[in-house]
Design an enzyme around this catalytic site. Structure first.
Site, mmCIF file in Angstrom:
data_model
loop_
_atom_site.group_PDB
_atom_site.id
_atom_site.type_symbol
_atom_site.label_atom_id
_atom_site.label_comp_id
_atom_site.label_asym_id
_atom_site.label_seq_id
_atom_site.Cartn_x
_atom_site.Cartn_y
_atom_site.Cartn_z
ATOM 1 N N LYS A 20 -1.924 5.624 -4.534
ATOM 2 C CA LYS A 20 -0.761 6.349 -4.010
ATOM 3 C C LYS A 20 -0.600 7.687 -4.719
ATOM 4 O O LYS A 20 -0.368 8.719 -4.085
ATOM 5 C CB LYS A 20 0.508 5.509 -4.194
ATOM 6 C CG LYS A 20 0.581 4.259 -3.339
ATOM 7 C CD LYS A 20 1.908 3.529 -3.560
ATOM 8 C CE LYS A 20 2.015 2.284 -2.702
ATOM 9 N NZ LYS A 20 3.309 1.591 -2.874
ATOM 10 N N ARG B 18 6.266 -10.268 11.196
ATOM 11 C CA ARG B 18 5.192 -10.581 10.252
ATOM 12 C C ARG B 18 4.741 -12.011 10.498
ATOM 13 O O ARG B 18 5.524 -12.953 10.359
ATOM 14 C CB ARG B 18 5.684 -10.412 8.814
ATOM 15 C CG ARG B 18 6.130 -9.009 8.500
ATOM 16 C CD ARG B 18 7.115 -8.970 7.345
ATOM 17 N NE ARG B 18 6.562 -9.452 6.089
ATOM 18 C CZ ARG B 18 6.022 -8.669 5.159
ATOM 19 N NH1 ARG B 18 5.951 -7.367 5.368
ATOM 20 N NH2 ARG B 18 5.568 -9.169 4.034
ATOM 21 N N GLU C 103 7.765 -16.339 1.162
ATOM 22 C CA GLU C 103 7.756 -17.778 0.870
ATOM 23 C C GLU C 103 9.163 -18.340 0.869
ATOM 24 O O GLU C 103 9.399 -19.458 1.339
ATOM 25 C CB GLU C 103 7.085 -18.023 -0.494
ATOM 26 C CG GLU C 103 5.571 -17.962 -0.454
ATOM 27 C CD GLU C 103 4.949 -18.784 -1.560
ATOM 28 O OE1 GLU C 103 5.579 -18.899 -2.620
ATOM 29 O OE2 GLU C 103 3.846 -19.328 -1.349
ATOM 30 N N ASP D 40 10.766 1.977 -4.290
ATOM 31 C CA ASP D 40 11.781 1.101 -4.875
ATOM 32 C C ASP D 40 11.233 0.164 -5.938
ATOM 33 O O ASP D 40 12.004 -0.564 -6.568
ATOM 34 C CB ASP D 40 12.437 0.252 -3.780
ATOM 35 C CG ASP D 40 11.503 -0.814 -3.238
ATOM 36 O OD1 ASP D 40 10.312 -0.494 -2.996
ATOM 37 O OD2 ASP D 40 11.931 -1.958 -3.062
ATOM 38 N N ASN E 50 5.380 -0.470 -8.533
ATOM 39 C CA ASN E 50 4.126 0.048 -8.001
ATOM 40 C C ASN E 50 4.268 1.444 -7.408
ATOM 41 O O ASN E 50 3.269 2.046 -7.000
ATOM 42 C CB ASN E 50 3.576 -0.911 -6.936
ATOM 43 C CG ASN E 50 4.551 -1.112 -5.796
ATOM 44 O OD1 ASN E 50 5.745 -0.901 -5.948
ATOM 45 N ND2 ASN E 50 4.045 -1.523 -4.647
ATOM 46 N N ASP E 51 5.475 1.960 -7.340
ATOM 47 C CA ASP E 51 5.696 3.316 -6.826
ATOM 48 C C ASP E 51 5.918 4.337 -7.941
ATOM 49 O O ASP E 51 6.107 5.519 -7.659
ATOM 50 C CB ASP E 51 6.908 3.332 -5.884
ATOM 51 C CG ASP E 51 6.766 2.352 -4.739
ATOM 52 O OD1 ASP E 51 5.672 2.298 -4.155
ATOM 53 O OD2 ASP E 51 7.740 1.639 -4.431
ATOM 54 N N ASP F 80 7.059 4.489 0.343
ATOM 55 C CA ASP F 80 6.643 3.091 0.341
ATOM 56 C C ASP F 80 7.249 2.414 1.567
ATOM 57 O O ASP F 80 8.149 2.974 2.209
ATOM 58 C CB ASP F 80 7.114 2.421 -0.954
ATOM 59 C CG ASP F 80 6.693 0.960 -1.044
ATOM 60 O OD1 ASP F 80 5.581 0.640 -0.599
ATOM 61 O OD2 ASP F 80 7.484 0.156 -1.554
#
Length: 900
Positions: A528, A365, A267, A548, A551-552, A180
């Site tokens: 993934k 970014r 944010e 981490d 979603n992994d 990731d």
């Protein structure tokens, strides 16, 4: 759906869903309904099936044990057949000792009984104790990982943890790493680095002591922006006002300090930046936002929040200021914002676009900011449309998106922000080391392509010397197929190869495996896992996934080895992983040191274990041809029992635990040593065959050298040494000495424990041998220890010791010769490293850090779901504001801003 309650209609969409793990803040009580529970939850749907993970060596061991068992059956059949033939041709001559009239049995039945007798005698060739020994070694290797202080992170007080004991040697055979990005390669800590306002770049430390609400952890290296704020530059103030208003951050007081709770680190970084420059977001209600502007408390009426999602890639708020003016503030991806700008901002857009390219070249970014003044009548009409569309059932999302775009058109550009998501310490060096070890690293991220590419340059996955960087992207299968055909033509220059590939996933896999680096962008958690499964299935390579966040989890579970990093996104990845630590840089030590050592130790352990078992057991096979295939054993029963338990168990365990061909420093300096594990060179079917042949040869020499010597040997008094027990003691002593010397030759690294176990086991053999054949034990248990004085009489003869010495020399010298020839003429990579360490510096590769100007844009990782805009405007997450108690203090402090 639509909820009707007390005459009012409320839209029900994903924004009304609270996912597992969400925390309700500022809420004393609520009504709720559970849907999609249990296995239907999003987390469970994305996790995939849990698989039982087994190593390559585990699978090979099971196959080899079956082979050995088949070999045992073959030996039993051979010896049983020999017994049948012997009984038919020779056994009749022994009728005076065993009259057939009393013990009459058929020769075939005798062979059948002999078969099972030899299966029992030769069963030690099947390594049943091997599995127990392997688990002991794996447990020890896991403790070494847990105890490694060089993988301990002091800042977070987190040590490396081996959460499984079954995959250690697999760490030494990894070929693909799937990683990731955010939180794994980067710190997931956003820092406001630079900005562009009205065409002017700011960001070159600034003293924020003039601001009572400043955050001490915030740093900004350009005083010109502070001067512009103090001079009340209208563009700068509008820019900072946008940052303070356009967000979904929640504020709270903790120990007298203002603390922000943000949906994302991006944010939080932007709102913190506005706070430090004098535009501090203070509090919010469902209908208002309170901002402290240069010490003056200003309350804006919050009319609407147009939240961001994966399609919009922007967020807008509509507010009414104290003068009654209605304004729309918007922030989002520059490619989206630029298409919605008023023509009057064309020149500023070109200037800002060039500046964004400069920011992107530094791996930052970026985000574009714009605003729009709204007419009261136009807003009223638009709001009526918005409320109506919010309750329709068909095509609600599309109609809402059209309304959002309608009001956002014609905005004026304010500028852009550049945020740095800093890489974790040691990431470029770690990736370089892993590349030198021939490990392919793929990055699977949900971020945009521009973000991932820039991080790829920052961490040395992509380098300036890579002239061919291909982008495979498309919205349909046809588009993807066309792009891949083009890339194939550029890479292989061969159409024939393309025409032979019919399945798109195979084309993608073959193309990706030709590349040094692969970055997959905008992938979901399940995608993934599908990429990992694709490589695992078709390449049959050992895969490792590191992440981490939640979603992994699916990716971690799908790969052969899952590694979790305890970072900013919770413990889901760690709990689902096989190994965990705090920083990505520890991965090189886990693989290149612990993984390679575990594979090296396990391979040597298995080779020696099979060798000693064959050398020990097959002596009975050779003896069968000289005892009438009567299933008589060479050794006494106590030696057979204690050989694997006492005499040889501890030395081989010590070798499997502590042996190392090179130390940890050289393992890291020479990553090419890792390739032996990837190619499975240290233990495979060929190595098994060689060690079994070695063991069979040793057993042959162990039997026939004493057998030949005893046929012509006499004692000092002239009598023959022909008793079976003397013969057994001679072979057993030779066997223990030979296997002890052999393990000494196989060991590369001697510790005090190794010396104690090897020489202690050898000494233990003689102590037990003399004890079991002593007068004392014979007097206590004469039926069990019946060979009284046999060892004493045997080993007191010089000729016996000469036979033992001769047998040991003949067994060991050829092996020494082969080892020396192999090291001289066919040196391994380890041999070369030993020589290079003495003569020259270790191998290094100079990999330049990327410092470039690039047109690749870096952008924020927009969420796969909508934000918290509707939740905020609904007021369900609000508590009665307690800000009024502190406003008087701020009003008093406003004079200080004016004086400055």
């Amino acid at each position: 759906g639509t909820l009707t309650w007390r005459g009012n209609k409320y839209s029900l969409d994903n924004g009304k869903m609270l996912l597992r793990g969400c925390i309700l803040r500022n809420t004393e009580w609520c009504f709720g309904m559970v849907i999609f529970a249990g296995l239907q939850t999003k987390l469970m749907q994305n996790c995939g099936k849990t698989k039982f993970k087994r190593t390559t060596i585990d699978k090979l061991m099971n196959t080899l044990v079956l082979w050995i068992f088949a070999f045992l059956i073959c030996m039993g059949v051979i010896l049983a057949t020999g017994n049948t033939i012997w009984e038919t041709w020779i056994g009749r001559g022994f009728e005076m000792f065993l009259p057939w009239t009393k013990f009459q049995i058929g020769t075939v039945f005798s062979g059948f009984l002999t078969f099972w007798s030899y299966i029992i005698i030769l069963n030690t060739v099947v390594p049943i104790s091997l599995y127990v020994s392997v688990e002991v070694l794996r447990l020890g290797h896991s403790f070494f990982i847990n105890w490694d202080v060089k993988m301990y992170d002091c800042q977070t007080n987190t040590a490396a943890v081996a959460r499984t004991t079954t995959l250690n040697e697999e760490l030494g055979q990894v070929e693909f790493i799937f990683s990731d990005k955010t939180g794994t390669l980067t710190q997931n800590i956003m820092v406001f680095s630079k900005c562009s306002i009205n065409g002017t770049i700011y960001g070159t430390c600034v003293d924020f002591s003039y601001n009572l609400l400043s955050d001490g952890a915030f740093k900004f290296y350009d005083n010109t922006l502070v001067e512009a704020v103090k001079q009340k530059d209208s563009a700068v103030q509008e820019f900072l006002r946008l940052l303070a208003l356009c967000h979904t951050v929640m504020s709270e007081e903790s120990e007298g300090k203002l603390v922000y709770q943000a949906q994302s680190p991006d944010e939080a970084a932007l709102v913190t930046a506005a706070r430090n420059f004098g535009f501090a977001f203070w509090s919010r209600t469902p209908e208002s936002i309170t901002v402290c502007e240069m010490g003056q408390v200003v309350t804006y009426q919050l009319l609407a929040i147009l939240d961001f999602n994966n399609t919009r890639k922007r967020m807008s708020v509509i507010v009414r200021d104290a003068q009654g003016r209605i304004k729309l503030y918007c922030k989002g991806a520059d490619t989206i914002i630029f298409d919605l700008l008023d023509p009057s901002s064309k020149d500023l857009m070109h200037t800002t676009s060039e500046q964004l390219n400069e920011f992107a070249g530094e791996g930052l970014r970026t985000l574009a900011l714009a605003y729009k003044d709204l007419d009261e009548e136009y807003y009223d009409v638009w709001m009526k449309k918005f409320l109506f569309v919010s309750t329709v059932l068909e095509n609600r999302e599309d109609q809402l998106a059209a309304l959002h775009e309608e009001i956002e058109r014609g905005m004026k550009l304010l500028g852009a922000t550049a945020i740095e998501d800093k890489l974790q310490e040691g990431v470029p060096e770690t990736i370089s080391k892993l590349n030198l070890a021939d490990i392919k690293i793929w990055v699977l991220t949900g971020d945009k392509q521009e973000t991932a590419v820039n991080i790829g340059y920052s961490c040395n996955m992509l380098r300036d010397d890579m002239t061919d960087v291909f982008v495979v992207s498309g919205h349909t299968l046809t588009e993807l197929d066309a792009v891949m055909v083009t890339v194939w033509l550029q890479v292989l220059k061969a159409k024939e190869r393309i025409l032979s590939l019919s399945r798109l996933e195979i084309v993608f896999l073959d193309l990706a495996c030709l590349c040094k680096t692969v970055i997959c962008c905008r992938v979901t958690p399940m995608q993934k896992a599908q990429v990992v499964e694709l490589v695992r299935k078709h390449k049959r390579a050992v895969t490792l996934a590191v992440g981490d966040g939640a979603n992994d989890v699916s990716m971690i579970k799908t790969s052969h080895i899952g590694v979790g990093i305890s970072g900013q996104e919770g413990m889901q990845a760690v709990l689902a992983s096989d190994y965990s630590f705090a920083q990505f840089r520890y991965l090189q030590r886990l693989l290149l040191v612990h993984g390679r050592w575990s594979y090296f130790r396990m391979s040597n352990f298995l080779s020696y274990f099979f060798y000693k078992n064959f050398a020990f057991t097959l002596v009975h096979f050779w003896y069968g041809f000289y005892c009438g295939f009567s299933a008589q054993t060479v050794y006494d029963q106590w030696f057979i029992t204690l050989f694997n338990i006492v005499y040889t168990s501890l030395p081989v365990l010590a070798m499997g635990l502590f042996d190392q061909d090179v130390n940890d420093q050289n393992s890291l300096r020479h990553p090419s040593l890792y390739k032996s594990g990837q190619n499975n060179l240290l233990f495979n079917k060929r190595q098994f065959f060689l060690c079994t042949v070695h063991g069979m040869t040793t057993s042959f020499l162990l039997f026939f050298i004493p057998y030949g010597a005893f046929s012509v040997m006499v004692k000092e008094d002239g009598s023959h040494s022909s008793d079976q027990q003397t013969f057994a003691v001679t072979i057993a002593t030779s066997l223990v000495i030979v296997v002890s010397v052999q393990i000494g030759l196989s060991m590369h690294y001697w510790t005090a424990v190794n010396h104690l176990f090897v020489w202690g086991s050898l000494a233990m053999y003689f102590v037990i041998l003399f004890a079991m054949q002593s007068d004392g034990l014979f007097g206590v248990l004469p039926n069990i220890f019946s060979f009284v004085g046999a060892a004493r009489n045997c080993l007191s003869e010089k000729s016996v010791w000469l036979v033992i010495l001769l047998t040991t020399a003949v067994c060991i010298v050829p092996d020494l010769f082969v080892r020396s020839i192999r090291a001289s003429l066919f040196p391994t990579q380890t041999d070369r490293v030993h020589k290079s360490c003495k003569r020259q510096r270790p191998e290094e590769q100079n990999l330049r850090r990327a410092c470039r100007t690039s047109s690749r844009r870096s952008a924020y990782a927009f969420s796969h779901q909508e934000g918290f805009g509707e939740l905020i405007t609904s007021g369900k997450n609000m508590r009665t504001s307690r800000v009024s108690s502190t406003l008087w203090t701020l009003q008093r402090g406003s004079m200080r801003y004016k004086n400055i």
